[in-house]
Design a protein around this motif. Structure first.
Motif, mmCIF file in Angstrom:
data_model
loop_
_atom_site.group_PDB
_atom_site.id
_atom_site.type_symbol
_atom_site.label_atom_id
_atom_site.label_comp_id
_atom_site.label_asym_id
_atom_site.label_seq_id
_atom_site.Cartn_x
_atom_site.Cartn_y
_atom_site.Cartn_z
ATOM 1 N N PHE A 1 64.399 84.382 66.578
ATOM 2 C CA PHE A 1 63.417 84.677 67.613
ATOM 3 C C PHE A 1 63.593 86.126 68.018
ATOM 4 O O PHE A 1 64.606 86.750 67.713
ATOM 5 N N SER A 2 62.614 86.653 68.721
ATOM 6 C CA SER A 2 62.679 88.048 69.156
ATOM 7 C C SER A 2 63.338 88.153 70.520
ATOM 8 O O SER A 2 63.041 87.380 71.432
ATOM 9 N N GLY A 3 64.217 89.161 70.660
ATOM 10 C CA GLY A 3 64.834 89.433 71.954
ATOM 11 C C GLY A 3 64.022 90.398 72.795
ATOM 12 O O GLY A 3 64.472 90.800 73.867
ATOM 13 N N ASP A 4 62.824 90.770 72.325
ATOM 14 C CA ASP A 4 61.959 91.642 73.129
ATOM 15 C C ASP A 4 61.633 90.943 74.444
ATOM 16 O O ASP A 4 61.356 89.735 74.466
ATOM 17 N N PRO A 5 61.659 91.665 75.563
ATOM 18 C CA PRO A 5 61.379 91.050 76.867
ATOM 19 C C PRO A 5 60.074 90.267 76.898
ATOM 20 O O PRO A 5 60.006 89.183 77.482
ATOM 21 N N ARG A 6 59.036 90.774 76.246
ATOM 22 C CA ARG A 6 57.739 90.093 76.254
ATOM 23 C C ARG A 6 57.825 88.714 75.595
ATOM 24 O O ARG A 6 57.252 87.735 76.075
ATOM 25 N N ARG A 7 58.544 88.644 74.472
ATOM 26 C CA ARG A 7 58.655 87.361 73.762
ATOM 27 C C ARG A 7 59.526 86.382 74.535
ATOM 28 O O ARG A 7 59.280 85.175 74.547
ATOM 29 N N GLN A 8 60.558 86.891 75.210
ATOM 30 C CA GLN A 8 61.403 86.013 76.005
ATOM 31 C C GLN A 8 60.670 85.518 77.249
ATOM 32 O O GLN A 8 60.874 84.393 77.688
ATOM 33 N N GLU A 9 59.800 86.349 77.794
ATOM 34 C CA GLU A 9 58.991 85.886 78.923
ATOM 35 C C GLU A 9 58.065 84.759 78.480
ATOM 36 O O GLU A 9 57.863 83.774 79.197
ATOM 37 N N GLU A 10 57.497 84.877 77.280
ATOM 38 C CA GLU A 10 56.638 83.808 76.764
ATOM 39 C C GLU A 10 57.422 82.516 76.580
ATOM 40 O O GLU A 10 56.924 81.426 76.869
ATOM 41 N N ASP B 1 73.287 78.464 76.639
ATOM 42 C CA ASP B 1 74.605 77.931 76.989
ATOM 43 C C ASP B 1 75.038 76.831 76.030
ATOM 44 O O ASP B 1 76.232 76.700 75.710
ATOM 45 N N ARG B 2 74.079 76.033 75.557
ATOM 46 C CA ARG B 2 74.390 74.913 74.651
ATOM 47 C C ARG B 2 74.428 75.341 73.187
ATOM 48 O O ARG B 2 74.747 74.535 72.310
ATOM 49 N N GLY B 3 74.091 76.586 72.925
ATOM 50 C CA GLY B 3 74.110 77.073 71.550
ATOM 51 C C GLY B 3 72.889 76.688 70.748
ATOM 52 O O GLY B 3 72.862 76.881 69.521
ATOM 53 N N VAL B 4 71.863 76.140 71.409
ATOM 54 C CA VAL B 4 70.628 75.827 70.693
ATOM 55 C C VAL B 4 70.000 77.131 70.212
ATOM 56 O O VAL B 4 69.558 77.247 69.060
ATOM 57 N N LEU B 5 69.951 78.105 71.086
ATOM 58 C CA LEU B 5 69.547 79.463 70.726
ATOM 59 C C LEU B 5 70.779 80.358 70.814
ATOM 60 O O LEU B 5 71.511 80.312 71.814
ATOM 61 N N ALA B 6 71.020 81.148 69.798
ATOM 62 C CA ALA B 6 72.200 82.019 69.771
ATOM 63 C C ALA B 6 71.947 83.281 70.583
ATOM 64 O O ALA B 6 70.923 83.947 70.404
ATOM 65 N N LYS B 7 72.891 83.615 71.463
ATOM 66 C CA LYS B 7 72.746 84.850 72.246
ATOM 67 C C LYS B 7 72.683 86.071 71.333
ATOM 68 O O LYS B 7 72.020 87.060 71.657
ATOM 69 N N SER B 8 73.362 85.993 70.201
ATOM 70 C CA SER B 8 73.327 87.107 69.247
ATOM 71 C C SER B 8 71.909 87.336 68.724
ATOM 72 O O SER B 8 71.560 88.447 68.313
ATOM 73 N N GLY B 9 71.100 86.291 68.758
ATOM 74 C CA GLY B 9 69.723 86.414 68.292
ATOM 75 C C GLY B 9 68.871 87.314 69.160
ATOM 76 O O GLY B 9 67.826 87.806 68.722
ATOM 77 N N LEU B 10 69.302 87.551 70.387
ATOM 78 C CA LEU B 10 68.557 88.434 71.286
ATOM 79 C C LEU B 10 68.559 89.881 70.809
ATOM 80 O O LEU B 10 67.756 90.690 71.277
ATOM 81 N N ALA B 11 69.435 90.197 69.875
ATOM 82 C CA ALA B 11 69.487 91.556 69.332
ATOM 83 C C ALA B 11 68.371 91.807 68.320
ATOM 84 O O ALA B 11 68.083 92.961 67.981
ATOM 85 N N LEU B 12 67.743 90.755 67.840
ATOM 86 C CA LEU B 12 66.649 90.907 66.877
ATOM 87 C C LEU B 12 65.399 91.387 67.605
ATOM 88 O O LEU B 12 65.040 90.867 68.651
ATOM 89 N N LYS B 13 64.728 92.357 67.036
ATOM 90 C CA LYS B 13 63.544 92.939 67.673
ATOM 91 C C LYS B 13 62.403 93.076 66.657
ATOM 92 O O LYS B 13 62.613 93.034 65.446
ATOM 93 N N GLY B 14 61.204 93.284 67.200
ATOM 94 C CA GLY B 14 60.053 93.549 66.353
ATOM 95 C C GLY B 14 59.798 92.467 65.330
ATOM 96 O O GLY B 14 59.787 91.275 65.634
ATOM 97 N N GLU C 1 60.810 88.441 59.368
ATOM 98 C CA GLU C 1 61.286 88.817 58.036
ATOM 99 C C GLU C 1 62.372 87.865 57.557
ATOM 100 O O GLU C 1 62.383 87.442 56.389
ATOM 101 N N LEU C 2 63.305 87.545 58.445
ATOM 102 C CA LEU C 2 64.381 86.607 58.079
ATOM 103 C C LEU C 2 63.817 85.235 57.732
ATOM 104 O O LEU C 2 64.227 84.607 56.751
ATOM 105 N N PHE C 3 62.863 84.781 58.519
ATOM 106 C CA PHE C 3 62.275 83.469 58.267
ATOM 107 C C PHE C 3 61.485 83.454 56.966
ATOM 108 O O PHE C 3 61.627 82.544 56.139
ATOM 109 N N ARG C 4 60.649 84.470 56.769
ATOM 110 C CA ARG C 4 59.809 84.513 55.566
ATOM 111 C C ARG C 4 60.628 84.598 54.285
ATOM 112 O O ARG C 4 60.185 84.162 53.229
ATOM 113 N N SER C 5 61.819 85.157 54.375
ATOM 114 C CA SER C 5 62.666 85.292 53.186
ATOM 115 C C SER C 5 63.565 84.083 52.976
ATOM 116 O O SER C 5 64.418 84.085 52.081
#
Length: 452
Positions: A214-223, A264-277, A282-286
């Motif tokens: 997922f995207s860590g961009d503020p707009r996507r997290q707000e959605e 907190d439960r690890g369903v979404l990884a906090k490290s994933g917030l570093a992904l942008k744009g 790209e990761l999913f499509r590949s």
């Protein structure tokens, strides 16, 4: 469905209004002028004959050019007295060029308008829809989704409709690698608990695969936050923006708490917030991720022909609502009328421009551009042709997204300034665990009040 014969009738009815460039000659291409079919109780009007073709200048940023060219070709075939000069721009460039072109009174006839972000700034350069909608058939605007029309009205001060909504987008929804999910013997998760179980299994059995990107961009997290909020309280976003509820009320605290629980439960990884744009996609499509959380604008991936053209390695892609987080909640998204079609005051071909807009928003042109899947059409009764999809996952996934977007229309335009100035950072602080949901809600209310 509006047929080709009706399109001819619309054109000649428009020409009968005394258009610029019309005189008593035969059409330039030699085709006979079609007679307009009057409605019951209306007086039959003798249409004037065009002296030659009218050329409309049409600028926009979406849908993509290839899809629009197909629709424009169909329009010109149905309306031989009108030609369309189409120009499409990258969105970032368009947001700079359109306001300047309108301010300079450039002779544009139809413009695609980014409804949420640009309506107020250029409204004084546009003709209100009420001034031109009746230059084609009566009542056609009523064939559009009411939520999309209301949101488009609210995008301008005073609630005047300056554009006709063409389509909407929403988020967050969840795309999945259908082949891989089937190999694992798993079903699409309906709840956060289901999703947590899938994530644990993927981490154990396929450690090199990212369960969710997922995207860590503020707009996507707000959605994502308001998707979760809408599952329990569909109108919360509207009520906050209209000052009907405080930002530090229990509904917001509950949504922030549910949102944080996914990290907190690890369903979404906090490290994933570093992904942008575009990186998450790209990761999913590949094939490097099982799920992608993103907006409905990623729906073209559900088309097999698009996957082939875009060289996407994942062979089968499905989609569905983001799993429900709180007990008793229902799948939802917060959707936004994305693009409207407007007529600038500088246009000298208003009736012809109105005819094009009607064709692209409620007429046969919708089928021509909607196959791209980039927008969910605003036409109320529209259903995509099943031939667009090569498998049931794509067909059912798009149908699910279409219903979510149509049901989730927000009647207030999101506050871009508040998101960029305060809200985005506060939401990310909650995801990272730097601030409690209650303190985050209090800060949002404080900054919202200060901004007012």
């Amino acid at each position: 469905m509006r047929g080709t014969a009706r399109a001819f009738a619309v054109t000649t009815a428009a020409l009968a209004l005394g258009l610029t460039g019309c005189s008593a000659g035969a059409p330039a291409d030699g085709r006979p002028v079609q007679q307009a079919v009057p409605k019951a109780g209306e007086e039959t009007k003798k249409p004037e004959k065009p002296a030659g073709p009218v050329t409309l200048k049409y600028w926009t940023f979406t849908p993509p050019e290839a899809a629009l060219k197909k629709a424009v070709t169909a329009f010109e075939r149905a309306n031989p007295g009108i030609k369309v000069e189409l120009r499409t721009f990258a969105e970032a460039d368009y947001r700079k060029r359109l306001p300047k072109a309108l301010a300079d009174d450039e002779k544009l006839d139809v413009v695609g308008l980014p409804i949420p972000t640009m309506t107020r700034s250029v409204a004084n350069r546009l003709r209100p829809v009420d001034d031109w909608k009746d230059k084609v058939s009566g009542g056609w605007v009523d064939e559009l989704e009411k939520n999309a029309v209301k949101q488009t009205e609210k995008a301008a001060k005073g609630g005047t409709l300056y554009s006709v909504p063409m389509g909407s987008n929403g988020g967050a929804v969840m795309y999945y690698n259908a082949g891989l999910l089937s190999e694992l013997g798993l079903s699409f998760p309906k709840t956060a608990a289901d999703l947590e179980s899938v994530v644990r299994r993927v981490k154990k059995e396929i450690p090199d695969l990212r369960p969710i990107v997922f995207s860590g961009d503020p707009r996507r997290q707000e959605e994502l936050l308001f998707t979760i909020a809408s599952q329990s309280h569909p109108t919360l976003s509207d009520e906050l923006l209209a000052d009907d509820r405080p930002w530090n009320g229990p509904e917001v605290v509950s949504a922030l708490t549910a949102y944080r629980s996914l990290f907190d439960r690890g369903v979404l990884a906090k490290s994933g917030l570093a992904l942008k744009g575009d990186r998450p996609a790209e990761l999913f499509r590949s094939g490097k991720a099982l799920f992608l959380v993103d907006g409905s604008g990623r729906s073209p991936m559900l088309s097999a022909s698009y996957r082939k053209t875009a060289k996407i390695s994942v062979k089968e892609i499905g989609a569905g609502p983001f799993p429900t987080v709180l007990q008793g909640s229902k799948p939802a998204v917060r959707s936004t009328a994305e693009v409207g079609l407007a007529i600038p005051k500088s246009s000298k071909h208003v009736a012809e421009a109105a005819t094009l807009i009607e064709f692209l928003t409620v007429g046969e042109g919708v089928s021509d551009w909607a196959g791209d899947l980039a927008l969910v059409p605003a036409r109320e009764d529209f259903r995509i042709d099943s031939s667009v999809f090569a498998d049931s996952e794509g067909k059912e996934g798009y149908a699910a997204i279409q219903e979510l977007v149509k049901d989730g229309g927000s009647l207030n335009v999101p506050d871009e300034s508040f998101l960029e100035r305060v809200e985005g950072d506060v939401i990310l602080d909650v995801a990272h665990g730097r601030i409690t949901p209650k303190k985050a809600a209090d800060r949002l209310q404080e900054e919202w009040s200060r901004g007012e």
